[in-house]
Write a protein that holds these residues in place. Structure first.
Motif, PDB file in Angstrom:
ATOM      1  N   HIS A 148     -17.936 -26.756 -10.330  1.00 35.29           N
ATOM      2  CA  HIS A 148     -18.300 -25.569 -10.771  1.00 35.29           C
ATOM      3  C   HIS A 148     -17.768 -24.423  -9.771  1.00 35.29           C
ATOM      4  O   HIS A 148     -17.323 -25.169  -9.198  1.00 35.29           O
ATOM      5  CB  HIS A 148     -19.814 -24.795 -10.883  1.00 35.29           C
ATOM      6  N   PRO A 149     -16.085 -23.864 -10.406  1.00 34.71           N
ATOM      7  CA  PRO A 149     -15.270 -23.068  -9.311  1.00 34.71           C
ATOM      8  C   PRO A 149     -16.521 -22.338  -8.304  1.00 34.71           C
ATOM      9  O   PRO A 149     -15.915 -22.057  -7.053  1.00 34.71           O
ATOM     10  CB  PRO A 149     -15.317 -21.511 -10.138  1.00 34.71           C
ATOM     11  N   ASN A 150     -17.034 -21.963  -8.594  1.00 30.55           N
ATOM     12  CA  ASN A 150     -17.946 -20.987  -7.478  1.00 30.55           C
ATOM     13  C   ASN A 150     -18.412 -22.893  -6.444  1.00 30.55           C
ATOM     14  O   ASN A 150     -18.548 -21.849  -5.125  1.00 30.55           O
ATOM     15  CB  ASN A 150     -19.088 -20.516  -8.286  1.00 30.55           C
ATOM     16  N   THR A 151     -18.669 -23.644  -6.323  1.00 30.63           N
ATOM     17  CA  THR A 151     -19.100 -25.144  -5.592  1.00 30.63           C
ATOM     18  C   THR A 151     -17.549 -25.041  -5.358  1.00 30.63           C
ATOM     19  O   THR A 151     -18.129 -25.303  -3.973  1.00 30.63           O
ATOM     20  CB  THR A 151     -19.762 -26.220  -6.928  1.00 30.63           C
ATOM     21  N   LEU A 152     -17.040 -24.947  -5.778  1.00 29.59           N
ATOM     22  CA  LEU A 152     -15.465 -25.254  -5.705  1.00 29.59           C
ATOM     23  C   LEU A 152     -14.972 -24.634  -3.661  1.00 29.59           C
ATOM     24  O   LEU A 152     -14.423 -24.319  -3.126  1.00 29.59           O
ATOM     25  CB  LEU A 152     -14.204 -25.168  -6.059  1.00 29.59           C
ATOM     26  N   ALA A 153     -15.132 -22.722  -4.100  1.00 27.68           N
ATOM     27  CA  ALA A 153     -14.979 -21.776  -3.425  1.00 27.68           C
ATOM     28  C   ALA A 153     -16.084 -22.245  -2.375  1.00 27.68           C
ATOM     29  O   ALA A 153     -15.694 -21.803  -1.193  1.00 27.68           O
ATOM     30  CB  ALA A 153     -15.053 -20.782  -3.975  1.00 27.68           C
ATOM     31  N   ALA A 154     -17.170 -22.804  -2.450  1.00 30.36           N
ATOM     32  CA  ALA A 154     -17.952 -22.905  -1.027  1.00 30.36           C
ATOM     33  C   ALA A 154     -17.273 -23.952   0.258  1.00 30.36           C
ATOM     34  O   ALA A 154     -17.311 -23.342   0.838  1.00 30.36           O
ATOM     35  CB  ALA A 154     -19.464 -22.813  -1.892  1.00 30.36           C
ATOM     36  N   HIS A 155     -16.709 -24.449  -1.327  1.00 33.53           N
ATOM     37  CA  HIS A 155     -16.373 -26.249  -0.316  1.00 33.53           C
ATOM     38  C   HIS A 155     -15.534 -25.695   0.375  1.00 33.53           C
ATOM     39  O   HIS A 155     -15.266 -25.555   1.705  1.00 33.53           O
ATOM     40  CB  HIS A 155     -16.136 -27.792  -1.038  1.00 33.53           C
ATOM     41  N   ASP A 156     -14.138 -24.715   0.047  1.00 35.19           N
ATOM     42  CA  ASP A 156     -13.139 -24.385   0.803  1.00 35.19           C
ATOM     43  C   ASP A 156     -13.403 -23.265   2.071  1.00 35.19           C
ATOM     44  O   ASP A 156     -12.874 -23.975   2.689  1.00 35.19           O
ATOM     45  CB  ASP A 156     -12.192 -23.590  -1.064  1.00 35.19           C
ATOM     46  N   ASP A 157     -14.492 -22.741   1.964  1.00 39.19           N
ATOM     47  CA  ASP A 157     -15.156 -21.762   2.659  1.00 39.19           C
ATOM     48  C   ASP A 157     -15.754 -22.198   3.729  1.00 39.19           C
ATOM     49  O   ASP A 157     -15.326 -22.307   4.927  1.00 39.19           O
ATOM     50  CB  ASP A 157     -15.504 -20.399   2.635  1.00 39.19           C
ATOM     51  N   LEU A 158     -16.414 -23.400   3.503  1.00 34.58           N
ATOM     52  CA  LEU A 158     -17.006 -24.239   4.401  1.00 34.58           C
ATOM     53  C   LEU A 158     -15.928 -24.635   5.239  1.00 34.58           C
ATOM     54  O   LEU A 158     -16.041 -24.984   6.647  1.00 34.58           O
ATOM     55  CB  LEU A 158     -17.904 -25.189   3.832  1.00 34.58           C
ATOM     56  N   ALA A 159     -14.839 -25.922   4.484  1.00 33.66           N
ATOM     57  CA  ALA A 159     -14.007 -26.151   5.423  1.00 33.66           C
ATOM     58  C   ALA A 159     -13.096 -24.785   6.905  1.00 33.66           C
ATOM     59  O   ALA A 159     -12.696 -25.177   7.598  1.00 33.66           O
ATOM     60  CB  ALA A 159     -12.612 -26.494   4.571  1.00 33.66           C
ATOM     61  N   HIS A 160     -13.013 -23.979   5.768  1.00 32.95           N
ATOM     62  CA  HIS A 160     -12.149 -22.366   6.789  1.00 32.95           C
ATOM     63  C   HIS A 160     -12.850 -22.003   7.325  1.00 32.95           C
ATOM     64  O   HIS A 160     -12.424 -22.110   8.878  1.00 32.95           O
ATOM     65  CB  HIS A 160     -11.790 -21.086   5.827  1.00 32.95           C
ATOM     66  N   TRP A 161     -14.735 -22.127   7.841  1.00 37.44           N
ATOM     67  CA  TRP A 161     -15.077 -21.997   9.032  1.00 37.44           C
ATOM     68  C   TRP A 161     -14.788 -23.037   9.768  1.00 37.44           C
ATOM     69  O   TRP A 161     -15.598 -22.204  10.841  1.00 37.44           O
ATOM     70  CB  TRP A 161     -16.332 -20.637   8.052  1.00 37.44           C
ATOM     71  N   ARG A 162     -14.847 -24.456   9.360  1.00 36.12           N
ATOM     72  CA  ARG A 162     -14.988 -24.833  10.498  1.00 36.12           C
ATOM     73  C   ARG A 162     -13.761 -25.133  11.054  1.00 36.12           C
ATOM     74  O   ARG A 162     -13.690 -25.592  12.427  1.00 36.12           O
ATOM     75  CB  ARG A 162     -15.714 -26.576   9.598  1.00 36.12           C
ATOM     76  N   GLY A 163     -12.266 -24.628  10.412  1.00 39.72           N
ATOM     77  CA  GLY A 163     -11.472 -25.195  11.118  1.00 39.72           C
ATOM     78  C   GLY A 163     -11.568 -23.807  12.341  1.00 39.72           C
ATOM     79  O   GLY A 163     -11.433 -23.642  13.285  1.00 39.72           O
ATOM     80  N   GLU A 164     -12.010 -22.674  12.044  1.00 33.09           N
ATOM     81  CA  GLU A 164     -12.484 -21.094  12.563  1.00 33.09           C
ATOM     82  C   GLU A 164     -13.351 -21.675  13.918  1.00 33.09           C
ATOM     83  O   GLU A 164     -12.876 -21.638  14.619  1.00 33.09           O
ATOM     84  CB  GLU A 164     -13.230 -20.193  11.866  1.00 33.09           C
ATOM     85  N   MET A 165     -14.397 -22.510  13.928  1.00 33.60           N
ATOM     86  CA  MET A 165     -15.397 -23.000  15.006  1.00 33.60           C
ATOM     87  C   MET A 165     -14.194 -24.073  15.719  1.00 33.60           C
ATOM     88  O   MET A 165     -14.268 -23.953  16.613  1.00 33.60           O
ATOM     89  CB  MET A 165     -15.736 -23.540  14.322  1.00 33.60           C
ATOM     90  N   VAL A 166     -13.649 -24.982  15.488  1.00 28.27           N
ATOM     91  CA  VAL A 166     -12.121 -25.321  16.477  1.00 28.27           C
ATOM     92  C   VAL A 166     -11.703 -24.814  17.243  1.00 28.27           C
ATOM     93  O   VAL A 166     -10.921 -24.493  18.408  1.00 28.27           O
ATOM     94  CB  VAL A 166     -11.729 -25.952  15.661  1.00 28.27           C
ATOM     95  N   VAL A 167     -11.053 -23.362  16.279  1.00 26.43           N
ATOM     96  CA  VAL A 167      -9.577 -23.037  16.909  1.00 26.43           C
ATOM     97  C   VAL A 167     -10.573 -21.749  18.100  1.00 26.43           C
ATOM     98  O   VAL A 167      -9.826 -21.869  19.229  1.00 26.43           O
ATOM     99  CB  VAL A 167      -9.276 -21.152  15.573  1.00 26.43           C
ATOM    100  N   ASP A 168     -12.118 -21.507  17.251  1.00 27.44           N
ATOM    101  CA  ASP A 168     -12.767 -20.641  18.471  1.00 27.44           C
ATOM    102  C   ASP A 168     -13.046 -21.897  19.509  1.00 27.44           C
ATOM    103  O   ASP A 168     -13.420 -21.644  21.274  1.00 27.44           O
ATOM    104  CB  ASP A 168     -14.406 -20.027  18.457  1.00 27.44           C
ATOM    105  N   GLU A 169     -13.194 -22.739  19.288  1.00 29.47           N
ATOM    106  CA  GLU A 169     -14.055 -23.899  20.846  1.00 29.47           C
ATOM    107  C   GLU A 169     -12.401 -24.111  21.752  1.00 29.47           C
ATOM    108  O   GLU A 169     -12.350 -24.030  23.168  1.00 29.47           O
ATOM    109  CB  GLU A 169     -14.414 -24.986  20.356  1.00 29.47           C
ATOM    110  N   SER A 170     -11.222 -23.774  21.303  1.00 34.44           N
ATOM    111  CA  SER A 170     -10.242 -24.303  22.168  1.00 34.44           C
ATOM    112  C   SER A 170      -9.882 -23.135  22.359  1.00 34.44           C
ATOM    113  O   SER A 170      -9.181 -22.928  23.523  1.00 34.44           O
ATOM    114  CB  SER A 170      -9.074 -24.666  21.322  1.00 34.44           C
ATOM    115  N   THR A 171      -9.744 -21.986  22.779  1.00 34.42           N
ATOM    116  CA  THR A 171     -10.066 -20.782  23.289  1.00 34.42           C
ATOM    117  C   THR A 171     -10.943 -20.859  24.455  1.00 34.42           C
ATOM    118  O   THR A 171     -10.570 -19.623  24.812  1.00 34.42           O
ATOM    119  CB  THR A 171      -9.600 -19.282  21.967  1.00 34.42           C
ATOM    120  N   ASP A 172     -12.079 -20.789  24.550  1.00 34.46           N
ATOM    121  CA  ASP A 172     -12.941 -20.570  25.178  1.00 34.46           C
ATOM    122  C   ASP A 172     -12.662 -21.328  26.543  1.00 34.46           C
ATOM    123  O   ASP A 172     -11.767 -21.826  26.531  1.00 34.46           O
ATOM    124  CB  ASP A 172     -14.629 -21.292  24.731  1.00 34.46           C
TER     125      ASP A 172
END
Length: 89
Positions: free
Chosen positions: A65-89
């Motif tokens: 389902h497109p909404n499932t795929l969007a949730a998967h995409d956004d999960l990957a995005h925010w996991r990536g943002e977590m890595v960026v946030d951790e590297s700037t600490d």
């Protein structure tokens, strides 16, 4: 973004009460709340919310389902943002 997250959190409570947890509009409110939570600076909270949402979207709407795929995409995005946030600490 923080104001939008708060507004979606209120909307989510109402949709859960009126429509139930598996209704598409409830799932959409969860998606929007998670997105704005991340935009407000809580990447870890957004990732956790998308992880839970993805599990429910898979169960309710299926893997293709497109909404499932969007949730998967956004999960990957925010996991990536977590890595960026951790590297700037």
């Amino acid at each position: 973004a923080a104001g939008a997250a708060a507004a979606f959190e209120e909307l989510l409570a109402d949709r859960l009460r009126v429509l139930g947890p598996d209704h598409p509009e409830t799932l959409a409110a969860r998606h929007n709340f998670a997105s704005f939570r991340g935009e407000a600076g809580d990447a870890a909270g957004a990732a956790a919310a998308f992880e839970e949402l993805l599990a429910d979207r898979l169960r309710v709407q299926g893997p293709d389902h497109p909404n499932t795929l969007a949730a998967h995409d956004d999960l990957a995005h925010w996991r990536g943002e977590m890595v960026v946030d951790e590297s700037t600490d």
